[in-house]
Structures are given as structure tokens and as C-alpha cells.
Design an enzyme around this catalytic site. Sequence first.
Site, PDB file in Angstrom:
ATOM      1  N   ARG A  53       3.150  97.136  23.698  1.00  0.00           N
ATOM      2  CA  ARG A  53       3.364  98.418  23.004  1.00  0.00           C
ATOM      3  C   ARG A  53       2.093  99.249  23.081  1.00  0.00           C
ATOM      4  O   ARG A  53       2.120 100.443  23.295  1.00  0.00           O
ATOM      5  CB  ARG A  53       3.796  98.210  21.547  1.00  0.00           C
ATOM      6  CG  ARG A  53       3.770  99.517  20.751  1.00  0.00           C
ATOM      7  CD  ARG A  53       4.560  99.490  19.433  1.00  0.00           C
ATOM      8  NE  ARG A  53       4.528  98.227  18.742  1.00  0.00           N
ATOM      9  CZ  ARG A  53       3.454  97.740  18.084  1.00  0.00           C
ATOM     10  NH1 ARG A  53       2.340  98.416  18.037  1.00  0.00           N
ATOM     11  NH2 ARG A  53       3.533  96.574  17.492  1.00  0.00           N
ATOM     12  N   TYR A 113      14.904 124.263  24.169  1.00  0.00           N
ATOM     13  CA  TYR A 113      15.837 123.196  24.569  1.00  0.00           C
ATOM     14  C   TYR A 113      16.569 122.719  23.311  1.00  0.00           C
ATOM     15  O   TYR A 113      15.949 122.511  22.250  1.00  0.00           O
ATOM     16  CB  TYR A 113      15.030 122.060  25.207  1.00  0.00           C
ATOM     17  CG  TYR A 113      15.854 120.827  25.478  1.00  0.00           C
ATOM     18  CD1 TYR A 113      16.817 120.808  26.483  1.00  0.00           C
ATOM     19  CD2 TYR A 113      15.683 119.678  24.713  1.00  0.00           C
ATOM     20  CE1 TYR A 113      17.576 119.681  26.712  1.00  0.00           C
ATOM     21  CE2 TYR A 113      16.435 118.543  24.949  1.00  0.00           C
ATOM     22  CZ  TYR A 113      17.382 118.551  25.948  1.00  0.00           C
ATOM     23  OH  TYR A 113      18.131 117.438  26.177  1.00  0.00           O
ATOM     24  N   ASP A 137       6.009 122.782  26.717  1.00  0.00           N
ATOM     25  CA  ASP A 137       6.993 121.906  27.348  1.00  0.00           C
ATOM     26  C   ASP A 137       7.094 122.365  28.796  1.00  0.00           C
ATOM     27  O   ASP A 137       7.658 123.419  29.087  1.00  0.00           O
ATOM     28  CB  ASP A 137       8.337 122.023  26.609  1.00  0.00           C
ATOM     29  CG  ASP A 137       9.416 121.127  27.213  1.00  0.00           C
ATOM     30  OD1 ASP A 137       9.303 120.758  28.406  1.00  0.00           O
ATOM     31  OD2 ASP A 137      10.387 120.818  26.495  1.00  0.00           O
ATOM     32  N   LYS A 183      13.519 114.651  34.139  1.00  0.00           N
ATOM     33  CA  LYS A 183      13.912 115.775  34.998  1.00  0.00           C
ATOM     34  C   LYS A 183      13.097 115.753  36.297  1.00  0.00           C
ATOM     35  O   LYS A 183      13.202 114.796  37.038  1.00  0.00           O
ATOM     36  CB  LYS A 183      13.780 117.076  34.208  1.00  0.00           C
ATOM     37  CG  LYS A 183      14.326 117.003  32.765  1.00  0.00           C
ATOM     38  CD  LYS A 183      15.824 116.831  32.671  1.00  0.00           C
ATOM     39  CE  LYS A 183      16.325 116.506  31.264  1.00  0.00           C
ATOM     40  NZ  LYS A 183      15.859 117.357  30.177  1.00  0.00           N
TER      41      LYS A 183
HETATM   42  C1  LIG Z   1      15.740 117.255  28.756  1.00  0.00           C
HETATM   43  C2  LIG Z   1      14.699 118.067  28.086  1.00  0.00           C
HETATM   44  C3  LIG Z   1      14.011 117.595  26.951  1.00  0.00           C
HETATM   45  C4  LIG Z   1      14.347 116.274  26.289  1.00  0.00           C
HETATM   46  O1  LIG Z   1      14.007 115.198  27.069  1.00  0.00           O
HETATM   47  P1  LIG Z   1      14.811 113.779  27.048  1.00  0.00           P
HETATM   48  O2  LIG Z   1      14.123 113.020  28.117  1.00  0.00           O
HETATM   49  O3  LIG Z   1      16.237 114.091  27.316  1.00  0.00           O
HETATM   50  O4  LIG Z   1      14.604 113.216  25.675  1.00  0.00           O
HETATM   51  C5  LIG Z   1      13.020 118.389  26.417  1.00  0.00           C
HETATM   52  N1  LIG Z   1      12.721 119.600  26.943  1.00  0.00           N
HETATM   53  C6  LIG Z   1      13.361 120.097  28.013  1.00  0.00           C
HETATM   54  C7  LIG Z   1      12.996 121.443  28.536  1.00  0.00           C
HETATM   55  C8  LIG Z   1      14.379 119.357  28.618  1.00  0.00           C
HETATM   56  O5  LIG Z   1      15.032 119.866  29.674  1.00  0.00           O
END
Ligand SMILES: *Cc1c(COP(=O)(O)O)cnc(C)c1O
Length: 385
Positions: free
Chosen positions: A55, A108, A180, A205
Site C-alpha cells: 500500500r 466531469y 484535471d 483515458k
Molecule cells: C473519466 C474521467 C474522470 C474520472 O476518472 P475514473 O478513472 O473514471 O475514476 C475524471 N475526469 C475526467 C475528465 C474524466 O474523463
Amino acid sequence: MSQEHRTKSGFETRAIHAGWEPDPSTGAVIPPIFATSTYKQDGVGGLRGGYEYSRSANPTRTALEATVAALEEGERGFAFASGLAAEDTIVRGLLEPGDHVVLPNDAYGGTHRLFDKVETRWGVGQTPAALGDLDAVRAALTDRTRMIWVETPTNPLLGIADIAALADLAHGVGALLVVDNTFASPYLQRPLTLGADVVVHSTTKYVGGHSDVVGGAVVVRDLELAEKVAYHQNAMGAVAGAFESWLTLRGLKTLGVRMEKHCDNAERVVAFLEADERVEHVYYPGLASHPGHEVAARQMDRFGGMVSFRVKGGEERALAVCGAAEVFTLAESLGGIESLIEHPGRMTHASVAGTDLEVPADLVRLSVGIETVDDLLADLDRALG
Ligand SMILES: *Cc1c(COP(=O)(O)O)cnc(C)c1O
């Protein structure tokens, strides 16, 4: 790789080499999946390489974390079980109850839900604002604002926020600027070099890039933030597992070539849609007509693989296009090698129906993949017909 190479060599070189030296005992060029929870100590407290319990740290995860940090040009990186786990860790790790956050009004959906339904119960307040409008952001600040949260480009309308200007605004009131960077990826945009304090990713992504793993990452600008995030990553425990770290790192090594192809294909798709009379409007920050184009051109190297458009004929036509596509797969998510198509109003953005954030019913969102572009254009042509 020496420290100097880690910081000075090119993006693709860092993506491939920055996080791992061939294993001294075997020469393994690629980090193994260290499927171990614990580590033998040479006498009490005699840790080998600092590893004690997985962890706290695991070598496969360390390789990923070092690579993400090198690519975002930050002090230190951290890998999490998902993008939302990464977000929760920095919100509760860096803020105190009573603090306030300015959020994008088109954040998001999962980020909006995290703040609205979870973090508010921990005493963290939030105000949504249109981040493209600096006066709107100023108006949303309170005397307890300690964080401005940025997404650029946004989902699904590809809105653009000025990272450097928002960093100045945040620092002027003693707040952190968090970006982000999921939609752009570090290949196209490096927020820490523009003044941001923290970068967060859904590595699910573009970073992972192959739609085969869920994960998140955080990279911070300085040592003080690094220590706080490291403490909370371990204390809260939402870490990336060894196999997930390995898959994500495997994807990340080819981010540069993938992003170039995503951008090439998206530009061709945009040109096709712009010229097509069955299409009402195309949203892409690379278009000179896009309201955020100038800022995007300043802070991004290219404009990415996400494209949205409105179809003439309303929602029924938009749904029909989504249903008729064959090379574009009808699915949520984005950023993988395969092209995806979706209807935000009924799918990813159904939860904001009836609010200010409702998206047009005739909107279609594409995550343009890296297939042969002529096949993508032919598929859209047929789906629109
Ligand atoms: C998918 C996404 C998230 C969340 O991420 P997860 O891996 O699904 O928890 C946060 N911000 C953006 C812009 C996203 O496309």
C-alpha cells in the site's frame, strides 16, 4: 537514466525510460508486475529500496509514478485505483473542513458528484463557475476558497480555460490551482509549467490508452505538496495495484505516437463534419471559430482527439447516427485506441438533464481513435445518411 536525462530529454524518451532502469539482478528491460504485498527486511527496519508494504509503495507502481511525474514535469507522481480516487485523496488530503472550492460549471459528472454528494459532507463547500470567464471565477471566490479546480478542454463541449490566468487568480487569494489534464494528456498540455500546483488524471483515458484498465494519477509541483499527497495516498489507501500500474505504464510509453495519430484523425474528422450539410455545428478547439481557440493554441501543442457535433434534425437524428455507426463503437469513456461515439444527453450527461448544464439533445460526442482515417470518415458518412 540519469537525473539529467530524466528532466532534459524529449517527451517520448522520458515516456520510455524515465521510470525504470533495467533490473540489476536479471537485466529485465521492462518492470515486472511485482505481485507482492510485503518485502523481506534485512534486520528490523532494513528496507531494500524503501519497500515495506505494497500500500505504501510497490516497484511496479513506482515505475509508473516516476514516469507520469517526468512527463508532467512535476516534483513527484502518485498512482491511484481510479481518477476519482485520486481526486478524493487530493481534496481531503490538501483541504480542511470549512474550505471552499471553485469548480468548473461543466466539470466531469463524476467530479461534480464527488464534490456535491461526498466532499460537502466532509465540510468542503463548492461553487460552480464558467471557467472561461475570469470575472465569473472572481465572483465565485469566497474568503475560504483554497482550491480552483480546472478542466480544459471540457466534456462534451470542449470549452477552454486559461490555465496561466487562473493560476494567477488562485495564487492571489492563497488557493491551489488543480488541473484535471485527462482530455489533453501531458503530451499536449503540461499545466505545472503554466503555474498549476497539482495535475490530476483519469489514466483510464489517454494515459492508459487501450480501454483495458481503470486508474488515476496525481502529479504535484513541489515537495511540500508531495509530502502531503504521499501521506494521504498511504493513509487513505486508494492505490493502483501492480497489474493495473503495469498496464497503465505499458500504455503510457506510446502516448506520444498515439496522441499524434489521435490529433491527425480528429483534424480529418473535423474537416469532414464542417463540410457536411447534415451537420449543424462542430465543437473542436482547433477550429479558428472556437471561442477558446487562441488560449488553446497558446497552452496546448495540438488540439486532441475529442470532437463533438450537433446533427441537423434534432435528437432522433443524433440517436440514429450513434446507432448506425459501425467502426465507431457506441460506448461511454474516451481516450482509447478505438473510436467511440456516444449521445451525451442520454448517456454520459443524462444526470444534468433539466439543469443549466443540460447539453443539446442533438449533440454527438466522438472519441476519435487511431484506426485508418478513411474508414472513420466512411463510417460517419454512412451513419449520417
Ligand atoms: C473519466 C474521467 C474522470 C474520472 O476518472 P475514473 O478513472 O473514471 O475514476 C475524471 N475526469 C475526467 C475528465 C474524466 O474523463
